[in-house]
Design a protein around this motif. Sequence first.
Motif, PDB file in Angstrom:
ATOM      1  N   ARG A   8       1.385  17.184 -54.542  1.00 38.76           N
ATOM      2  CA  ARG A   8       1.791  17.599 -53.414  1.00 38.76           C
ATOM      3  C   ARG A   8       1.591  19.536 -53.122  1.00 38.76           C
ATOM      4  O   ARG A   8       2.630  20.067 -52.456  1.00 38.76           O
ATOM      5  N   GLY A  46      -0.625  21.137 -52.306  1.00 40.94           N
ATOM      6  CA  GLY A  46      -1.258  21.952 -51.495  1.00 40.94           C
ATOM      7  C   GLY A  46      -3.351  22.148 -51.271  1.00 40.94           C
ATOM      8  O   GLY A  46      -3.446  22.036 -51.988  1.00 40.94           O
ATOM      9  N   VAL A  52      -4.513  14.561 -46.506  1.00 38.60           N
ATOM     10  CA  VAL A  52      -3.266  14.370 -46.913  1.00 38.60           C
ATOM     11  C   VAL A  52      -2.514  15.612 -45.771  1.00 38.60           C
ATOM     12  O   VAL A  52      -2.504  15.528 -45.750  1.00 38.60           O
ATOM     13  N   LEU A  53      -3.907  16.679 -45.691  1.00 36.85           N
ATOM     14  CA  LEU A  53      -2.993  18.340 -44.826  1.00 36.85           C
ATOM     15  C   LEU A  53      -3.709  17.490 -43.780  1.00 36.85           C
ATOM     16  O   LEU A  53      -3.329  18.976 -42.758  1.00 36.85           O
ATOM     17  N   VAL A  69      -3.253  17.418 -55.505  1.00 35.00           N
ATOM     18  CA  VAL A  69      -3.381  17.120 -53.805  1.00 35.00           C
ATOM     19  C   VAL A  69      -1.927  15.763 -53.632  1.00 35.00           C
ATOM     20  O   VAL A  69      -1.156  15.774 -52.374  1.00 35.00           O
ATOM     21  N   VAL A  70      -2.620  15.100 -54.458  1.00 34.12           N
ATOM     22  CA  VAL A  70      -2.184  13.620 -53.905  1.00 34.12           C
ATOM     23  C   VAL A  70      -1.176  13.304 -54.235  1.00 34.12           C
ATOM     24  O   VAL A  70       0.428  13.450 -53.469  1.00 34.12           O
TER      25      VAL A  70
END
Length: 453
Positions: A192, A194, A47-48, A188-189
């Motif tokens: 979002r 982070g 994701v990041l 996180v997904v």
Amino acid sequence: MDATLDIKNLTEGPVARKLYRFALPIICTNLLQAVYNLVDMLIVGRVLGSAGITSVNVGGQIVMVVFSIINAYAIAEAVLVGQLMGAKSEKEISRVVNTMLLFSLLIATGLIVCLIGFSGPLLHAMNVPEEAFAGTRTYLIVYMCGTYFVYIYNILYGLLRGIGNSTAPMVFACISTGVNIALDVLFVVVLRLGTGGAAFATILSQALSMILMIWFVQKRVTVYHFLLKELRIAKNWLRESLRVGLPQICQFVLTNISFLLISALINSYGVNASAAVGAINKIYTFAVLPGQAMMSALVTMTAQNLPGKNYVRIRKGLGFGILLSALIGFGVWTVCQLFPGQLLSAFTSESGVIAVGIPFMRIFIWCVLVENVMFCFNGQLTGAGYTQITMVASLISAFAVRFGFAYLLSQATPLGFNGIAYAYIIGPAFQLAVAGLFILSGRWKKPRVRLQE
């Protein structure tokens, strides 16, 4: 689940069967934690990107320094409780646990204040890449907010290890790992949030583990019950806990600080190098699981058998521990040698990270063959109370040997970045030699822990 049925007397019965039955839940517990760390890194990496991997890796290394203090202190608790069990002095266990619980909470308070207050200067000193700086700081600050949960859990975990109960922590780890992964995906997904979301997911699962552990100890453990009016520091047990625990704390903390120094060296090679090592460290965690589990098991086996002078039983335990941990470590080493690119590609699709990581991994992973044996030796010495020996060997290994060679080989030879990988092999080899020589001398048989005032 009944703790009275799961207390394992490691002073009698077949050595291999008793040791492995005690160690297996510890391996599973550590495996679950490693699975979570792996999934956490996979989610963050996908994701990041490389900046996210670097943030979690560097922030996690700092958190490991903080948690290494309580991990070391809990090992000392397992030694004291185990030796009290072996000496049939169970009535003193409550005083030991209450003393160490209160003292550890005082330590946790100071650490939270210092690390949150000085997070910025610390990360600058570690050469954290600019693109990962904000994420690393957020991850660190959020994670530190859960320090009390981890400290309370580990003190109670140390109690259970000392009495021979390794099953309950495995069950709690299974529950908290599932919750942690689910929250990771959510924060996180989906949301979002982070790196802060990843850290928040972790501390919520740690709080759950703590609650489950407190419930279990209060309801099922007969040798200790928490009563607020009895929560006080007993000077004699504080002294003995520090006699055994302080060398362990110094060893764990300073060793992790040496890893931070190496991390700063790695970070100087850029975000690709830092991300590659972050991914390799997660794989490394799996490789040393058997050695670390056997170390914990041998601490308890040695502690319970030493008061009765069952030296032959202790030696047999060491041999069986080395055999299993070496075989499993070799299996992981083989996979890493044959499929390094495929393993790294699970964490990131960035070709620069994979290209840097493949040669580094093939060199680095040799260290697990040495470390799994070293952990077993350290388990016997720790269970006997000779933590000052493991401390001295570890500190020389960490700074003079591992960091010294990492700097020398990377800066003064054509090996460059890959020279750091060789240092990870040389360091534990030195520590293994020192521990092995001390065990061969027989000096570990002399009692070091005072079980009576």
